[in-house]
Scaffold this motif. Structure first.
Motif, PDB file in Angstrom:
ATOM      1  N   GLU A  54     -31.771   3.261 -16.279  1.00  0.00           N
ATOM      2  CA  GLU A  54     -32.556   2.665 -17.194  1.00  0.00           C
ATOM      3  C   GLU A  54     -31.877   1.323 -17.462  1.00  0.00           C
ATOM      4  N   ILE A  55     -30.755   1.495 -17.750  1.00  0.00           N
ATOM      5  CA  ILE A  55     -29.841  -0.162 -17.926  1.00  0.00           C
ATOM      6  C   ILE A  55     -29.943  -0.896 -16.777  1.00  0.00           C
ATOM      7  N   LYS A  56     -29.628  -0.384 -15.420  1.00  0.00           N
ATOM      8  CA  LYS A  56     -29.710  -0.900 -14.275  1.00  0.00           C
ATOM      9  C   LYS A  56     -31.156  -1.571 -14.273  1.00  0.00           C
ATOM     10  N   TYR A  57     -32.329  -0.921 -14.446  1.00  0.00           N
ATOM     11  CA  TYR A  57     -33.504  -1.459 -14.332  1.00  0.00           C
ATOM     12  C   TYR A  57     -33.825  -2.594 -15.285  1.00  0.00           C
ATOM     13  N   LEU A  58     -33.211  -2.492 -16.532  1.00  0.00           N
ATOM     14  CA  LEU A  58     -33.431  -3.678 -17.486  1.00  0.00           C
ATOM     15  C   LEU A  58     -32.837  -5.000 -16.912  1.00  0.00           C
ATOM     16  N   LEU A  59     -31.455  -4.750 -16.211  1.00  0.00           N
ATOM     17  CA  LEU A  59     -30.722  -5.880 -15.368  1.00  0.00           C
ATOM     18  C   LEU A  59     -31.626  -6.409 -14.173  1.00  0.00           C
ATOM     19  N   TRP A  60     -32.224  -5.487 -13.515  1.00  0.00           N
ATOM     20  CA  TRP A  60     -32.924  -5.714 -12.476  1.00  0.00           C
ATOM     21  C   TRP A  60     -34.142  -6.564 -12.885  1.00  0.00           C
ATOM     22  N   THR A  61     -34.815  -5.934 -13.761  1.00  0.00           N
ATOM     23  CA  THR A  61     -36.143  -6.818 -14.258  1.00  0.00           C
ATOM     24  C   THR A  61     -35.510  -8.303 -14.750  1.00  0.00           C
ATOM     25  N   SER A  62     -34.491  -8.324 -15.596  1.00  0.00           N
ATOM     26  CA  SER A  62     -34.118  -9.826 -15.905  1.00  0.00           C
ATOM     27  C   SER A  62     -33.764 -10.580 -14.686  1.00  0.00           C
ATOM     28  N   HIS A  63     -33.116 -10.083 -13.856  1.00  0.00           N
ATOM     29  CA  HIS A  63     -32.893 -10.608 -12.510  1.00  0.00           C
ATOM     30  C   HIS A  63     -34.014 -11.343 -11.991  1.00  0.00           C
ATOM     31  N   ASP A  64     -34.987 -10.275 -11.853  1.00  0.00           N
ATOM     32  CA  ASP A  64     -36.183 -10.657 -11.214  1.00  0.00           C
ATOM     33  C   ASP A  64     -37.186 -11.858 -12.050  1.00  0.00           C
ATOM     34  N   LEU A  65     -37.238 -11.742 -13.245  1.00  0.00           N
ATOM     35  CA  LEU A  65     -37.839 -12.939 -13.915  1.00  0.00           C
ATOM     36  C   LEU A  65     -37.180 -14.126 -13.849  1.00  0.00           C
ATOM     37  N   LYS A  66     -35.867 -14.197 -13.682  1.00  0.00           N
ATOM     38  CA  LYS A  66     -34.969 -15.430 -13.576  1.00  0.00           C
ATOM     39  C   LYS A  66     -35.356 -16.066 -12.233  1.00  0.00           C
ATOM     40  N   LYS A  67     -35.130 -15.092 -11.438  1.00  0.00           N
ATOM     41  CA  LYS A  67     -35.533 -15.602  -9.979  1.00  0.00           C
ATOM     42  C   LYS A  67     -36.883 -16.257  -9.869  1.00  0.00           C
ATOM     43  N   ARG A  68     -37.956 -15.558 -10.268  1.00  0.00           N
ATOM     44  CA  ARG A  68     -39.223 -15.855 -10.098  1.00  0.00           C
ATOM     45  C   ARG A  68     -39.693 -17.076 -11.140  1.00  0.00           C
ATOM     46  N   ILE A  69     -39.100 -17.192 -12.172  1.00  0.00           N
ATOM     47  CA  ILE A  69     -39.732 -18.394 -12.991  1.00  0.00           C
ATOM     48  C   ILE A  69     -38.728 -19.598 -12.880  1.00  0.00           C
ATOM     49  N   LYS A  70     -37.361 -19.350 -12.964  1.00  0.00           N
ATOM     50  CA  LYS A  70     -36.390 -20.246 -13.130  1.00  0.00           C
ATOM     51  C   LYS A  70     -36.202 -20.947 -11.602  1.00  0.00           C
ATOM     52  N   HIS A  71     -36.002 -20.304 -10.476  1.00  0.00           N
ATOM     53  CA  HIS A  71     -35.611 -20.506  -9.255  1.00  0.00           C
ATOM     54  C   HIS A  71     -36.942 -20.895  -8.215  1.00  0.00           C
ATOM     55  N   ASP A  72     -38.061 -19.980  -8.525  1.00  0.00           N
ATOM     56  CA  ASP A  72     -39.214 -19.903  -7.562  1.00  0.00           C
ATOM     57  C   ASP A  72     -40.353 -20.690  -8.453  1.00  0.00           C
ATOM     58  N   GLY A  73     -40.150 -21.109  -9.717  1.00  0.00           N
ATOM     59  CA  GLY A  73     -41.182 -22.014 -10.439  1.00  0.00           C
ATOM     60  C   GLY A  73     -42.603 -21.333 -10.606  1.00  0.00           C
ATOM     61  N   GLU A  74     -42.448 -19.935 -10.547  1.00  0.00           N
ATOM     62  CA  GLU A  74     -43.783 -19.325 -11.208  1.00  0.00           C
ATOM     63  C   GLU A  74     -43.947 -19.263 -12.431  1.00  0.00           C
ATOM     64  N   SER A  75     -45.101 -18.966 -12.983  1.00  0.00           N
ATOM     65  CA  SER A  75     -45.652 -19.129 -14.354  1.00  0.00           C
ATOM     66  C   SER A  75     -46.059 -17.755 -14.531  1.00  0.00           C
TER      67      SER A  75
END
Length: 340
Positions: free
Chosen positions: A38-59
Motif C-alpha cells: 500500500e505504501i509502494k502504491y502511494l509512492l507509485w501514484t505520486s510518481h505517476d502524477l508528477k510525471k504526467r502533470i509536471k513532465h508531460d504537461g497533462e491536466s
C-alpha cells in the motif's frame, strides 16, 4: 526559442483493476496502519502524477467537484502550500481553516466538527497538537482524514522523503538511513515505514530524547518481519558510519521554545557537518524536512550537491496529491511502477 507542449485535459473515469491495491475511503493517521504494497502504491501514484502533470504537461481533473477541509492548529508552510495547491491543481476546492476559524474542542466539540465537515467536504487534513484529536476525528467522521502532523507522527513528510530517495538512488531496498537528532514525530514515521520498504535504519538521539517506547517496540517487530536492521545509539558518528542517507530535523519544535537553551546544550555534537559525512557511504545524501536552523546542519552540507532538501520539499506536493487521489478515487497509475 523554448516551446511548450499544449496541455490535454482528461477527466477521471478509470476503475480499479481486480487484485490491485485500492485505498479509497481510507484514512491516514500513521503509516503503521499501511502494508508494504500500500505504501509502494502511494509512492507509485505520486510518481505517476508528477510525471504526467509536471513532465508531460497533462491536466488531470481527478478531484473535480471535490473539496478538502484543511485544519491547522499549528502554522505551516510546506503542508499548507502542498495540499492547497495540489488539491486545486487536480480540479478540487481547498478550504483553509486556522485556529482562528475553527477551535477544535473549544467552541465546538471535535465530534461535532467531524460530523459537520463530513457533510460539507470530501476529505479532512488536520495538523494538530495532540494525536488523540485525529483519532477522535476519524472515529466521528464519515470521510477520510489525513494526519498533516501530530505530536506522534508526520506520515505525509515520510512519503515525500522516500519518493525523493527513490528518484535519486533508483530504488529503496537496501539503503541505510541514519537519523541524527530528536526522537520526534518524523523519526516515528520513519520507524513505521522504513522496514516495509527494505530500508535499514540507524538512530542517534541524546540520552533522554529517545523515540517513544511503543513506537520502538513496533519498529523492532517490523525490522524482524522484513529482515532489515534497526540500530540505536547516542553517538552521531556511529549512526552515520556507512550510511547512504543522513537525516535530521529541528532540535526545538513548536511548543518547545521554553526548552531551547537546555535542548541546545543536550544536542551539542549533533550538528551534521562534512565530518559526519566523511564516515558515511561515498554516495551519501542529506535530508531535512525544513525549516532548518544552522545548529542542526551547517551550510556546507545543507547547500551541497548531496543535499536533497529542495527536491524533498517539492515532493511534499506530489506525494500529498498522490495520497488524496488514492483516498478519494479509484485512479490507477498510467506509468510503469518505479523500482522500490
Amino acid at each position: 526559442m523554448k516551446t511548450f507542449r499544449s496541455a490535454h485535459v482528461r477527466t477521471f473515469s478509470a476503475r480499479v483493476q481486480p487484485g490491485v491495491v485500492n485505498l479509497r475511503g481510507r484514512s491516514l493517521l500513521t503509516l503503521k496502519d499501511f502494508q508494504s504494497d500500500e505504501i509502494k502504491y502511494l509512492l507509485w501514484t505520486s510518481h505517476d502524477l508528477k510525471k504526467r502533470i509536471k513532465h508531460d504537461g497533462e491536466s488531470l481533473s481527478l478531484l473535480r467537484e471535490k473539496s478538502i477541509a484543511m485544519m491547522f492548529e499549528k502554522r505551516s508552510t510546506r503542508t499548507r502550500l502542498s495540499t492547497e495547491t495540489g488539491f486545486a491543481l487536480l480540479g478540487g476546492h481547498p478550504c483553509f481553516l486556522t485556529s482562528q476559524d475553527i477551535h477544535l474542542g473549544v467552541n465546538e466539540s471535535t465530534k461535532d466538527t467531524a460530523r459537520v465537515l463530513s457533510r460539507l467536504t470530501d476529505l479532512i487534513l488536520a495538523r494538530v497538537k495532540n494525536h488523540s484529536t485525529l483519532e477522535e476525528l476519524v472515529k466521528e467522521a464519515s470521510i477520510p482524514v489525513i494526519n498533516g502532523l501530530s505530536d506522534l507522527y508526520h506520515p505525509i513528510q515520510i512519503l515525500a522523503d522516500f519518493i525523493t530517495l527513490q528518484e535519486h538512488y533508483g530504488s529503496l531496498s537496501g539503503l541505510t538511513v541514519s537519523w541524527i537528532g530528536d526522537g520526534n514525530n518524523i523519526l516515528h514515521s520513519f520507524m513505521m515505514t522504513a522496514a516495509k520498504l527494505g530500508v535499514h535504519l540507524k538512530i542517534a538521539t541524546p540520552k533522554g530524547y529517545e523515540p517513544n517506547a511503543s513506537v520502538l517496540q513496533e519498529a523492532q517487530k517490523l525490522s524482524k518481519q522484513f529482515g532489515t536492521s534497526l540500530f540505536l545509539t547516542s553517538d552521531p558518528l556511529e549512526a552515520a558510519h556507512g550510511s547512504n542517507v543522513l537525516v535530521t530535523d529541528t532540535w526545538v519544535g513548536m511548543g518547545q521554545e521554553e526548552e531551547k537553551n537546555q535542548r541546545h546544550k543536550d544536542f551539542n555534537g549533533y550538528q551534521i557537518t562534512m565530518q559526519t559525512a566523511r564516515v558515511a557511504s561515498p554516495n551519501w545524501t542529506f535530508l531535512h524536512c525544513l525549516p532548518r536552523k544552522p545548529e542542526e546542519v551547517d551550510d556546507e552540507v545543507f547547500y551541497s550537491h548531496q543535499s536533497l532538501v529542495f527536491p524533498e520539499a517539492e515532493n511534499r506536493k506530489w506525494t500529498i496529491m498522490g495520497l488524496m487521489v488514492s483516498l478519494l478515487t479509484d485512479y490507477m497509475p498510467q506509468t510503469p511502477m518505479p523500482k522500490f
